[in-house]
Design an enzyme around this catalytic site. Sequence first.
Site, mmCIF file in Angstrom:
data_model
loop_
_atom_site.group_PDB
_atom_site.id
_atom_site.type_symbol
_atom_site.label_atom_id
_atom_site.label_comp_id
_atom_site.label_asym_id
_atom_site.label_seq_id
_atom_site.Cartn_x
_atom_site.Cartn_y
_atom_site.Cartn_z
ATOM 1 N N GLY A 1 0.192 -4.969 1.599
ATOM 2 C CA GLY A 1 -0.918 -5.164 0.664
ATOM 3 C C GLY A 1 -0.511 -5.937 -0.576
ATOM 4 N N TYR B 1 -5.945 -5.183 10.085
ATOM 5 C CA TYR B 1 -6.265 -5.765 8.775
ATOM 6 C C TYR B 1 -7.736 -6.158 8.703
ATOM 7 C CZ TYR B 1 -4.320 -6.743 4.295
ATOM 8 O OH TYR B 1 -4.016 -6.637 2.962
ATOM 9 N N HIS C 1 0.853 -1.186 0.000
ATOM 10 C CA HIS C 1 0.000 0.000 0.000
ATOM 11 C C HIS C 1 0.899 1.251 0.000
ATOM 12 C CE1 HIS C 1 -3.483 2.401 0.939
ATOM 13 N NE2 HIS C 1 -4.219 1.381 1.230
HETATM 14 C C1 LCV Z 1 5.027 4.776 -0.001
HETATM 15 C C2 LCV Z 1 7.180 3.965 -0.118
HETATM 16 C C3 LCV Z 1 6.749 2.692 0.339
HETATM 17 C C4 LCV Z 1 5.357 2.522 0.606
HETATM 18 N N1 LCV Z 1 4.544 3.583 0.421
HETATM 19 O O1 LCV Z 1 14.286 1.872 -0.187
HETATM 20 O O2 LCV Z 1 -0.395 -4.574 4.904
HETATM 21 S S1 LCV Z 1 -0.466 -3.333 5.634
HETATM 22 O O3 LCV Z 1 -1.643 -3.275 6.493
HETATM 23 O O4 LCV Z 1 0.728 -3.011 6.341
HETATM 24 C C5 LCV Z 1 -0.654 -2.075 4.407
HETATM 25 C C6 LCV Z 1 -1.149 -0.834 5.023
HETATM 26 C C7 LCV Z 1 0.623 -1.884 3.643
HETATM 27 O O5 LCV Z 1 0.792 -2.434 2.603
HETATM 28 O O6 LCV Z 1 1.503 -0.981 4.225
HETATM 29 C C8 LCV Z 1 2.782 -0.819 3.500
HETATM 30 C C9 LCV Z 1 3.668 -2.001 3.848
HETATM 31 N N2 LCV Z 1 4.968 -1.811 3.200
HETATM 32 C C10 LCV Z 1 6.131 -1.877 3.882
HETATM 33 O O7 LCV Z 1 6.173 -2.070 5.089
HETATM 34 C C11 LCV Z 1 7.413 -1.664 3.053
HETATM 35 C C12 LCV Z 1 7.903 -0.237 3.339
HETATM 36 N N3 LCV Z 1 9.149 0.014 2.622
HETATM 37 C C13 LCV Z 1 10.335 -0.478 3.117
HETATM 38 O O8 LCV Z 1 10.412 -1.134 4.158
HETATM 39 C C14 LCV Z 1 11.557 -0.161 2.287
HETATM 40 O O9 LCV Z 1 11.204 0.874 1.370
HETATM 41 C C15 LCV Z 1 12.032 -1.395 1.483
HETATM 42 C C16 LCV Z 1 12.615 -2.453 2.454
HETATM 43 C C17 LCV Z 1 10.866 -1.987 0.675
HETATM 44 C C18 LCV Z 1 13.133 -0.942 0.502
HETATM 45 O O10 LCV Z 1 14.090 -0.213 1.248
HETATM 46 P P1 LCV Z 1 15.135 0.691 0.463
HETATM 47 O O11 LCV Z 1 16.052 1.253 1.508
HETATM 48 O O12 LCV Z 1 15.660 -0.075 -0.680
HETATM 49 P P2 LCV Z 1 13.660 3.129 0.580
HETATM 50 O O13 LCV Z 1 13.093 2.718 1.896
HETATM 51 O O14 LCV Z 1 14.643 4.261 0.601
HETATM 52 O O15 LCV Z 1 12.409 3.512 -0.367
HETATM 53 C C19 LCV Z 1 12.602 4.189 -1.608
HETATM 54 C C20 LCV Z 1 11.470 5.198 -1.707
HETATM 55 O O16 LCV Z 1 10.216 4.509 -1.784
HETATM 56 C C21 LCV Z 1 9.364 4.971 -0.747
HETATM 57 C C22 LCV Z 1 10.284 5.440 0.352
HETATM 58 O O17 LCV Z 1 9.601 6.346 1.190
HETATM 59 C C23 LCV Z 1 11.391 6.092 -0.457
HETATM 60 O O18 LCV Z 1 10.884 7.342 -0.885
HETATM 61 P P3 LCV Z 1 11.894 8.609 -0.946
HETATM 62 O O19 LCV Z 1 12.908 8.234 -1.995
HETATM 63 O O20 LCV Z 1 10.981 9.745 -1.305
HETATM 64 O O21 LCV Z 1 12.499 8.721 0.438
HETATM 65 N N4 LCV Z 1 8.505 3.871 -0.291
HETATM 66 C C24 LCV Z 1 8.903 2.639 0.034
HETATM 67 N N5 LCV Z 1 7.845 1.902 0.434
HETATM 68 N N6 LCV Z 1 4.851 1.366 0.997
HETATM 69 N N7 LCV Z 1 6.332 5.003 -0.294
#
Ligand code: LCV
Length: 259
Positions: free
Chosen positions: A108, A138, A64
């Site tokens: 998601g 959820y 999401h």
């Molecule tokens: C917006 C993002 C996101 C993102 N949204 O790269 O299932 S539920 O109930 O939880 C539901 C509500 C749901 O699906 O929630 C989201 C669940 N997703 C996560 O928990 C994954 C969140 N992301 C991460 O943990 C990391 O981004 C990963 C491990 C996937 C990759 O890490 P990495 O260090 O390679 P960054 O974190 O730097 O991310 C690159 C850019 O993508 C954005 C993040 O904010 C960053 O943006 P900026 O470059 O503007 O800083 N991003 C990542 N995930 N779900 N934005």
Amino acid sequence: MDFIKKEIIDRVGIITLNHPKKLNCLCEKMVDSIIEALDDFSAKKIPIVILRAKEDAKVWSAGHDVTEMPRKMRDPLSYYDPLEKLLRAVEEYLGPVIAMVHGSVWGGACDLIMTCDITIADNTACFAMTPAKMGVPYNLTGITHFMNRLPINIAKEMFFTADPVPAKRALQVGIINHLVPEDELFDFTMKMAHSINTRSLMSIEVIKEEFRILSKAYPISPASFERVQGLRRKVYDSHDYEEAITAFIEKRQPHFEGQ
Ligand code: LCV
């Protein structure tokens, strides 16, 4: 800008998630593009669809789009929200939707994988179910997607730990159908799609719909449903829910207070 690439190869529809800047997160625009592609394939009676990311994607989908999550006082997973519309579009597609996974899958997007009919992955894949990390209560249909595919103890472990399940264990517990070497993933998936395409689409269409109907046949009383909705509301109205989103945006660990 389209966040996907859409193509048809030998009557196999292929949707490639392509929004690397935000790690293919399921923002409204991405979801609308995928649904549009499915509608187009359906109009062309394409019997099978592959949902994939690009070869070089480190993240299949980050789930999401957290920046689009509603703030307090609103169910973040209600019926007409983008993610829920996408899951129904996959379930209701006329033929099998195969998730071809290279890279990590989050939240998601993990539910999306569980909703696809078949999942084929390579060793770079991992699957994390993150509501407990995001302070999200959820929803019932989402939980049934996991219960329909996994032993309940495995599903609970995924939700309670929110830890990524690596590819090998994902195969062991049944998250994925097949684990294949990275350089064989596309050919293996296309081979299965072509084999399914030699079968009767009419029969497959009915069988898929039967699976969909039966997989949703959970008896729950109106009182139980309303009680669950009340419990969920307490969570999405809470400090913890708000804190999780704020912490994500501020790139820090959330401090949950249990209220
Ligand atoms: C917006 C993002 C996101 C993102 N949204 O790269 O299932 S539920 O109930 O939880 C539901 C509500 C749901 O699906 O929630 C989201 C669940 N997703 C996560 O928990 C994954 C969140 N992301 C991460 O943990 C990391 O981004 C990963 C491990 C996937 C990759 O890490 P990495 O260090 O390679 P960054 O974190 O730097 O991310 C690159 C850019 O993508 C954005 C993040 O904010 C960053 O943006 P900026 O470059 O503007 O800083 N991003 C990542 N995930 N779900 N934005």
